[in-house]
Design an enzyme around this catalytic site. Structure first.
Site, PDB file in Angstrom:
ATOM      1  N   HIS A   1      -7.979  -5.186  -1.087  1.00  0.00           N
ATOM      2  CA  HIS A   1      -6.708  -4.646  -0.596  1.00  0.00           C
ATOM      3  C   HIS A   1      -5.921  -5.647   0.239  1.00  0.00           C
ATOM      4  CE1 HIS A   1      -4.152  -1.172  -0.141  1.00  0.00           C
ATOM      5  NE2 HIS A   1      -4.127  -1.283   1.160  1.00  0.00           N
ATOM      6  N   ASP A   9      -9.999  -4.027  -5.134  1.00  0.00           N
ATOM      7  CA  ASP A   9      -9.394  -3.155  -4.126  1.00  0.00           C
ATOM      8  C   ASP A   9     -10.021  -1.762  -4.193  1.00  0.00           C
ATOM      9  OD1 ASP A   9      -7.746  -1.754  -2.391  1.00  0.00           O
ATOM     10  OD2 ASP A   9      -5.897  -2.658  -3.148  1.00  0.00           O
ATOM     11  N   SER A  27       0.846  -1.197   0.000  1.00  0.00           N
ATOM     12  CA  SER A  27       0.000   0.000   0.000  1.00  0.00           C
ATOM     13  C   SER A  27       0.884   1.251   0.000  1.00  0.00           C
ATOM     14  CB  SER A  27      -0.951  -0.047   1.195  1.00  0.00           C
ATOM     15  OG  SER A  27      -2.000   0.864   1.040  1.00  0.00           O
TER      16      SER A  27
END
Length: 703
Positions: A661, A626, A541
């Site tokens: 995610h 995501d 991320s």
């Protein structure tokens, strides 16, 4: 023929179409050749992602035996049939358990005694049966313990559907509420529930009041937040006396409260939002306790009367200290538990609210992590907390706040004879060019030599004020036992060294995060821990942004990179306010509509700064669903790297076509994804292709 050349010649990477999009802002004309990948409705997009997946599978085919071996050994360390430590709430003991062969948890309780019959409240395995992805969001038992509110996400997009289960009959109530977020609070009437709805960009923006047994179409809208920068959450105080409506951007907070015994009433404001001022509240008897950063960068603790909570009545309980970060507090009937961070490490102390006496809970290891456990009881002298380190498995302690005695309730069992004395952890310090000391947590198997020959995996995050936890991972033993050293760079942008540490790694100082990480890598090489041709790095991320930035700056320093769901197209993403996090991100990275911030972000954005040069081996992951880092960021980054990089190093994109995610759901599929990543790391660092793999590739080549 060289083994690597065999593989390289056997398959060709897919080539993304170049359909340019012209973006203009502040007089800057940007040509984005891969903007088209954002169009998920275009069949060519799915075809391209599947072609990349097929190429990745082909290029990793020779590691299948290793992947299986890694998966098997990681699974073998896990006690598949296991039980969490029960926690007490009123007359019930709540816990969860796992069963061998089942991917998800089973939530249970017992009444009055741990010897009583088990009642299964919710079996995630049954709920997940018909879904490739499953994640539980809300899990909230009503105050009278008769109703369970729970929500599920079956795509990975963080869009949850809310259900209500009668725990007497185990029948669902007829109302099913879609498009909710994972925050919920019960009123003390056991009939009223408060939940948050998400907008088209997946931002929780509305609070609704629901009456059990009625259609959600009749629910009352309690609050609507129009500002995209302020997601809305709902929770309860630990005393269960008040329900809190929290509006919280990256650096600004506003809290409203409601008497939980009068859930049909109106929420009242604690203090209106002021840009840059954060605060959080909890309740104890006649007072609200407030943690705030107003004129206190490391935060301070205040209190104010419940019947007149205005700021003019705030009184200092714990003053601001320059060298100590106040991370949080927890209030019990007779005690105040204070969580802090000093010298980079977390600490906890307990204060008796009657006598004022305090006691510190001490920990012996050089680097570790601790956090509060399940403490639903307000009227208790027992504090439950969780402790772990790089060599100590997750451990649950009960601490008697009157006697200062702690009891280990459970240390997570690592099967296969794990012996922590065979491993060593240390707390190191690297120095940057500006003289800043950057902490590094490091762990390795006893007996390694600092001769520059060790493979080393360095990771980091450095954003949002999140401190990277130095916690134990049984799966990591598969690296440590193969001689890989594991290290965490506690770079600026986190909060390890206080709030100033965070401030110095954001906005127009964001590049400090990248140069800090590079300084840590250089230090580890200079001290003989590893060498650049043995150094792997990983981050996910915002940590994926870190990976992209540092290889643009110092590609020569690293052998390989694993970038999980990387946030790499910074400028384009934050300009797009239709995305769920964009407006909120302005308080972390800056508003690119301001030319000063636009130019600065563009100067480090990984996607915008790819150049024609050699890059390390790269494994990039993405999730099609995501909602935080859209799949197209890693996909575009991969495509542009393929176009411009000048080396013959491996570049792989692996997109999970049914997850978000966090990657795959369920413990078994998550392990398989990790085994894949570990196989990539080990293969690129040290392992050779097997003869069988070479023969298979040559056969395909001849065909």
């Amino acid at each position: 023929m060289n083994e690597k050349n065999i593989l390289r010649n056997a398959v060709k990477p897919p080539v993304a179409d170049r359909q340019p999009q012209i973006l203009e802002l502040h007089g800057d004309r940007r040509v984005d050749n891969y903007f088209w990948i954002r169009d998920i409705d275009n069949p060519k997009v799915i075809d391209y992602l599947e072609a990349e997946n097929a190429y990745t599978a082909e290029m990793m085919l020779h590691t299948e035996v290793l992947q299986t071996k890694l998966y098997d050994e990681m699974l073998a360390r896990i006690k598949e049939t296991d039980l969490s430590v029960p926690y007490r709430k009123d007359d019930y003991y709540y816990y969860s358990r796992t069963e061998e062969g089942k991917a998800y948890r089973i939530y249970c309780r017992k009444k009055s005694s741990l010897d009583a019959a088990e009642e299964i409240l919710l079996d995630e395995n049954e709920l997940a049966t018909e879904h490739d992805f499953f994640e539980l969001g809300v899990f909230a038992v009503s105050p009278n313990h008769q109703i369970l509110a729970y929500s599920v996400d079956t795509s990975g997009s963080e869009e949850y559907t809310l259900f209500f289960l009668d725990l007497n009959t185990h029948q669902l109530y007829p109302e099913i509420i879609p498009d909710t977020y994972f925050s919920f609070a019960w009123g003390n009437d056991n009939q009223t529930g408060f939940y948050t709805k998400i907008d088209a960009a997946n931002r929780p923006y509305q609070l609704f009041r629901h009456i059990l047994g009625t259609s959600f179409t009749e629910d009352v809208l309690v609050y609507h937040e129009p500002d995209d920068a302020y997601p809305l959450y709902v929770t309860e105080t630990r005393s269960q006396e008040y329900i809190l409506l929290i509006l919280n951007s990256s650096i600004t907070t506003e809290v409203h409260y409601l008497d939980a015994n009068s859930p049909s009433g109106d929420f009242k404001l604690i203090h209106p939002r002021i840009q840059g001022i954060e605060y959080s509240i909890d309740h104890h008897n006649d007072y609200f306790y407030i943690i705030t950063n107003e004129e206190a960068i490391n935060f301070k603790l205040m209190r104010t009367p419940v019947n007149s909570p205005g700021k003019e009545n705030w009184q200092t309980v714990i003053p601001y200290r320059e060298d100590v970060l106040l991370s949080g507090v927890s209030l019990f009937s007779n005690h105040l538990v204070i969580y802090e961070r000093k010298g980079g490490l977390p600490t906890v102390r307990v204060q008796n609210l009657t006598t004022g006496n305090e006691n510190n809970i001490n920990f012996p290891e050089p680097t570790y992590e601790l956090y509060e456990g399940n403490n639903p009881e307000f009227n208790t002298n027992i504090l439950r907390f969780n402790y772990t380190s790089l060599i100590t498995p997750q451990s649950v302690f009960d601490y008697n706040m009157e006697t200062n005695q702690r009891e280990l309730k459970k240390e997570t069992e690592v099967l296969g004879g794990y012996d922590k004395t065979q491993y060593q952890s240390e707390w190191l310090m690297a120095t940057t060019q500006d003289g800043t000391k950057i902490p590094i947590s490091i762990v390795y198997k006893q007996g390694i030599k600092k001769d520059g020959k060790n493979p080393l995996l360095l990771t980091g995050y450095g954003a949002y004020g999140m401190s990277y936890p130095a916690s134990f991972s049984s799966t990591q033993l598969s690296l440590l036992d193969r001689g890989v050293v594991f290290a965490i760079a506690h770079i600026r942008g986190g909060e390890e060294m206080g709030r100033k540490w965070y401030e110095e790694g954001k906005f127009l100082q964001k590049k400090n995060s990248f140069t800090d990480f590079i300084a840590c890598a250089e230090y580890l090489i200079a001290e003989g821990w590893t060498a650049s041709d043995r150094l792997a790095i990983s981050g996910g991320s915002a940590g994926g942004l870190l990976m992209g930035a540092v290889i643009n700056l110092r590609a020569d320093l690293f052998k390989l990179v694993v970038a999980q769901v990387p946030f790499v197209d910074v400028v384009t993403t934050i300009l797009d306010t239709s995305l769920p996090l964009s407006a909120m991100e302005w308080e972390e990275w800056g508003n690119p509509n301001d030319k000063v911030y636009y130019d600065y972000m563009k100067s480090y954005s990984p996607y915008d700064n790819i150049t024609a040069k050699d890059y390390p081996d790269l494994l990039i992951t993405a999730g099609l669903n995501d909602s935080r880092v859209k799949y197209w960021e890693p996909a575009k980054w991969t495509a542009k790297l393929r176009e411009l990089k000048t080396d013959n190093n491996i570049l792989l994109l692996k997109t999970n076509m049914g997850a978000g995610h966090g990657g795959a759901s369920g413990r078994y599929e998550s392990l398989r994804e990790l085994a894949f990543e570990y196989a990539f790391i080990l293969d690129r660092l040290s392992l050779e292709l097997s003869t069988d793999a070479i023969n298979r590739v040559c056969t395909r080549e001849r065909a």
